[in-house]
Write a protein that holds these residues in place. Structure first.
Motif, short mmCIF file in Angstrom:
data_model
loop_
_atom_site.label_atom_id
_atom_site.label_comp_id
_atom_site.label_asym_id
_atom_site.label_seq_id
_atom_site.Cartn_x
_atom_site.Cartn_y
_atom_site.Cartn_z
N HIS A 270 0.81 -1.22 0.00
CA HIS A 270 0.00 0.00 0.00
C HIS A 270 0.84 1.27 0.00
CE1 HIS A 270 -2.48 -3.04 2.42
NE2 HIS A 270 -2.96 -3.03 1.20
N VAL A 271 2.15 1.11 -0.02
CA VAL A 271 3.08 2.24 -0.06
C VAL A 271 3.89 2.13 -1.35
CG1 VAL A 271 5.05 3.34 1.06
CG2 VAL A 271 3.23 2.34 2.46
N CYS A 272 4.00 3.25 -2.07
CA CYS A 272 4.78 3.22 -3.31
C CYS A 272 6.26 3.08 -2.99
CB CYS A 272 4.53 4.49 -4.12
SG CYS A 272 5.38 4.49 -5.72
N HIS A 273 6.87 2.10 -3.62
CA HIS A 273 8.29 1.78 -3.42
C HIS A 273 9.15 2.94 -3.93
CE1 HIS A 273 11.88 -0.62 -3.08
NE2 HIS A 273 11.24 -1.77 -3.01
N ALA A 274 10.23 3.27 -3.20
CA ALA A 274 11.16 4.30 -3.67
C ALA A 274 11.88 3.84 -4.93
CB ALA A 274 12.17 4.62 -2.58
N SER A 275 11.98 2.54 -5.13
CA SER A 275 12.58 2.00 -6.36
C SER A 275 11.72 0.83 -6.81
CB SER A 275 14.04 1.60 -6.11
OG SER A 275 14.17 0.75 -4.99
N ILE A 276 12.24 -0.37 -6.73
CA ILE A 276 11.48 -1.60 -6.97
C ILE A 276 12.30 -2.73 -6.37
CG2 ILE A 276 12.51 -1.96 -9.26
CD1 ILE A 276 9.88 -3.29 -10.14
N GLY A 277 11.63 -3.70 -5.76
CA GLY A 277 12.34 -4.82 -5.17
C GLY A 277 13.05 -5.65 -6.23
N VAL A 278 14.15 -6.26 -5.83
CA VAL A 278 14.96 -7.04 -6.78
C VAL A 278 14.12 -8.15 -7.42
CG1 VAL A 278 16.87 -8.67 -6.94
CG2 VAL A 278 17.16 -6.52 -5.70
N LEU A 279 13.52 -8.99 -6.59
CA LEU A 279 12.77 -10.12 -7.13
C LEU A 279 11.47 -9.66 -7.77
CD1 LEU A 279 13.66 -12.53 -4.27
CD2 LEU A 279 14.23 -12.88 -6.66
N GLY A 280 10.91 -8.57 -7.28
CA GLY A 280 9.75 -7.99 -7.96
C GLY A 280 10.13 -7.54 -9.36
N ALA A 281 11.33 -6.97 -9.50
CA ALA A 281 11.79 -6.54 -10.82
C ALA A 281 12.01 -7.73 -11.74
CB ALA A 281 13.08 -5.73 -10.69
N VAL A 282 12.50 -8.85 -11.18
CA VAL A 282 12.67 -10.06 -12.00
C VAL A 282 11.31 -10.53 -12.52
CG1 VAL A 282 13.37 -12.48 -11.96
CG2 VAL A 282 14.79 -10.77 -10.84
N SER A 283 10.30 -10.51 -11.66
CA SER A 283 8.96 -10.92 -12.10
C SER A 283 8.40 -9.98 -13.15
CB SER A 283 8.00 -10.98 -10.90
OG SER A 283 8.30 -12.09 -10.06
N VAL A 284 8.59 -8.67 -12.95
CA VAL A 284 8.09 -7.69 -13.93
C VAL A 284 8.83 -7.84 -15.25
CG1 VAL A 284 7.92 -5.23 -14.47
CG2 VAL A 284 7.29 -6.05 -12.19
N ALA A 285 10.15 -8.01 -15.19
CA ALA A 285 10.92 -8.20 -16.42
C ALA A 285 10.45 -9.43 -17.16
CB ALA A 285 12.41 -8.31 -16.09
N THR A 286 10.14 -10.50 -16.42
CA THR A 286 9.65 -11.73 -17.05
C THR A 286 8.29 -11.49 -17.69
OG1 THR A 286 10.82 -13.04 -15.39
CG2 THR A 286 9.10 -14.15 -16.63
N ALA A 287 7.43 -10.73 -17.03
CA ALA A 287 6.12 -10.42 -17.60
C ALA A 287 6.26 -9.69 -18.93
CB ALA A 287 5.30 -9.59 -16.62
N CYS A 288 7.33 -8.89 -19.04
CA CYS A 288 7.52 -8.11 -20.27
C CYS A 288 7.87 -8.97 -21.48
CB CYS A 288 8.61 -7.05 -20.06
SG CYS A 288 8.10 -5.70 -18.99
N VAL A 289 8.40 -10.18 -21.25
CA VAL A 289 8.75 -11.03 -22.39
C VAL A 289 7.61 -11.99 -22.76
CG1 VAL A 289 11.18 -10.91 -21.75
CG2 VAL A 289 9.86 -12.90 -21.07
N LEU A 290 6.49 -11.95 -22.03
CA LEU A 290 5.36 -12.82 -22.33
C LEU A 290 4.43 -12.12 -23.32
CD1 LEU A 290 4.51 -14.15 -18.74
CD2 LEU A 290 5.98 -15.18 -20.47
N PRO A 291 4.25 -12.67 -24.50
CA PRO A 291 3.43 -12.02 -25.53
C PRO A 291 2.01 -11.75 -25.05
CG PRO A 291 4.67 -13.85 -26.48
CD PRO A 291 4.85 -13.94 -24.98
#
Length: 371
Positions: free
Chosen positions: A279-300
Motif C-alpha cells: 500500500h506504499v509506493c516503493h522508492a525504487s522496486i524490489g529485486v525479485l519484484g523486478a525479476v517478475s516484472v521483467a519476465t512479464a515483459c517477455v510474455l506475448p
C-alpha cells in the motif's frame, strides 16, 4: 539468564546492514527464540512496531527499512547458508515471512562470512544461499581480497548514494517461488475489476497492470502516488481478488502480491514502473519484484509486453526504470516453446555493514533463554 526479566532488558547480537536499497538488522538464527510467536514479538520490539515512526526501535519508519534477515548454516547439500527474510510491518503488529527479498539477500553473503559461517577465499567468494521463505536458491559473489569482505568499490546502484563493492547475484529456478507456478492462474492475462492484469511469480508474486488502466501516466512521483488514497483503494480492489486467483488466499494482511504499474520507458530503459508494497509506493522496486516484472515483459500479449521496448541479445538485458533510477536484469530466455522459459536471472547489487552490536528489547517479551 536474566533474574528479573520484567525490570531488565534482553540484549541480542545483531548487525545493521544495507542490502541493495533496503536496510535492517541481520541476526544469527541461534540468537533468536526458536518459537515463532515469541520470535515475531522480538522482531516487532527490536524494530519498534507498531508505530509509524518506529521511535522505540531500530526500524526506519518505512517498509524498505523495516526488514530483518535471519541467517544460519544450511544442512542442504550444495548450499552454504539458509536465509529467512522477515518483513516487519511499520504500523501493525505483523511479521510476514512469506515473500523473499533480493535486496536484503545481497547482505547475507558478507554477513555469513564475517560471522564465520563460511570461509572466504582470496579474491572472490561464491556463497550459495537458500531462502527459507520459498526454497529458492541463489548464488552471490562477494569481493573478498585477502580473505576478508570488501565493502568499498566502484559499483553504483540507483537508490543508494555513492559507490560500493559489487555483489553479483544469480537466481536459479525461481519460477513459482511462493505460488504454484510462474503463471499461477494459468493465464498470461486475466481480467479483474475490468482491468487487464498479469499475475506472475518469478521470485516474487506480482500483479502487473498498465498505469493508464487506472488513469495514470506511470511517471508520477512516489509522493504523489502515496498521497492518492483513492488510487490505493482502487489497487486494493484489484490486489485482493488477484491474490485469491494466485492461490494466496486472503492477502489483506500480507505484503504479497505486490502491485506494479507499468508504462513505456522514458529514460532509455525497457519498461517504466511504479510498485506498491503493498500500500506504499516503493522508492525504487524490489529485486525479485523486478525479476517478475521483467519476465512479464517477455510474455506475448501482456500489458508489460505491449508497453516494453525489448532489446535483442542473449542473455536479454531488461532495464527496469523506477522512481529513483533503474537497474538492469539479465534474463536467459528460451523462446522455443509456447511460453518463453526464463532459465536464469542475474543482477548486480551492493551491500554495506553499518554497525555491529546488540539490540535491546524488554525482558518481559523474551528473557534471552533459547529453549
Amino acid at each position: 539468564m536474566l533474574m528479573n526479566p520484567k525490570t531488565r532488558q534482553t540484549a541480542i547480537p545483531c548487525v545493521l546492514m544495507r542490502g541493495g536499497t533496503s536496510k535492517g538488522p541481520f541476526f544469527l538464527n541461534t540468537d533468536l527464540p526458536k518459537d515463532v510467536e515469541t520470535r515475531d514479538k522480538v522482531l516487532l520490539a527490536a524494530l519498534g512496531s507498531p508505530d509509524v515512526r518506529q521511535i522505540d526501535g531500530v526500524g526506519g519508519a518505512d517498509p524498505l527499512t523495516s526488514k530483518v534477515a535471519i541467517v544460519g548454516p544450511s544442512d542442504m547439500d550444495g548450499v552454504d547458508i539458509d536465509f529467512l527474510f522477515a518483513q516487519v510491518s511499520v504500523d501493525k503488529a505483523l511479521v510476514d515471512t512469506s515473500p523473499n527479498c533480493g535486496n536484503m539477500l545481497s547482505g547475507v553473503g558478507p554477513f555469513a562470512i564475517e560471522q564465520g559461517l563460511i570461509a572466504a577465499k582470496d579474491g572472490e567468494t561464491v556463497v550459495r544461499i537458500r531462502t527459507i521463505n520459498t526454497g529458492m536458491i541463489a548464488e552471490a559473489t562477494i569481493q573478498t581480497p585477502g580473505g576478508a569482505v570488501n565493502y568499498d568499490g566502484d559499483a553504483r546502484i540507483d537508490g543508494v548514494p555513492g559507490t560500493a563493492a559489487p555483489v553479483t547475484i544469480n537466481f536459479l529456478d525461481v519460477a513459482g517461488s511462493v505460488c504454484a507456478s510462474l503463471l499461477p492462474t494459468g493465464n498470461a492475462v486475466d481480467m479483474v475489476d475490468g482491468i487487464e492484469i498479469t499475475c506472475i511469480d518469478n521470485g516474487m508474486p506480482v500483479v502487473v497492470l498498465s498505469a493508464e488502466a487506472v488513469g495514470l501516466t506511470g511517471y508520477e512521483s512516489r509522493d504523489e502516488l502515496n498521497a492518492d488514497n483513492e488510487l490505493k483503494a482502487r489497487l486494493e480492489k484489484i490486489r485482493l481478488p488477484a491474490g485469491k486467483l494466485m492461490g494466496l488466499g486472503d492477502v489483506r494482511d500480507r505484503v504479497v502480491p505486490k502491485v506494479t504499474l507499468v508504462a513505456p520507458p522514458r529514460a532509455g530503459g525497457t519498461i517504466c514502473t511504479r510498485t506498491f508494497i503493498p500500500h506504499v509506493c516503493h522508492a525504487s522496486i524490489g529485486v525479485l519484484g523486478a525479476v517478475s516484472v521483467a519476465t512479464a515483459c517477455v510474455l506475448p500479449g501482456t500489458p508489460g509486453n505491449r508497453l516494453a521496448q525489448l532489446p535483442e541479445g542473449s542473455p536479454l538485458p531488461v532495464t527496469v526504470e523506477h522512481p529513483s533510477g533503474e537497474f538492469t536484469i539479465e534474463l536467459e530466455v528460451d523462446f522455443s516453446g509456447k511460453v518463453p522459459d526464463v532459465r536464469r536471472a542475474a543482477l548486480l547489487r551492493t551491500a554495506r555493514k553499518l554497525f555491529a552490536g546488540e539490540v535491546y528489547i524488554p525482558g518481559e517479551i523474551w528473557d534471552g533463554v533459547r529453549d
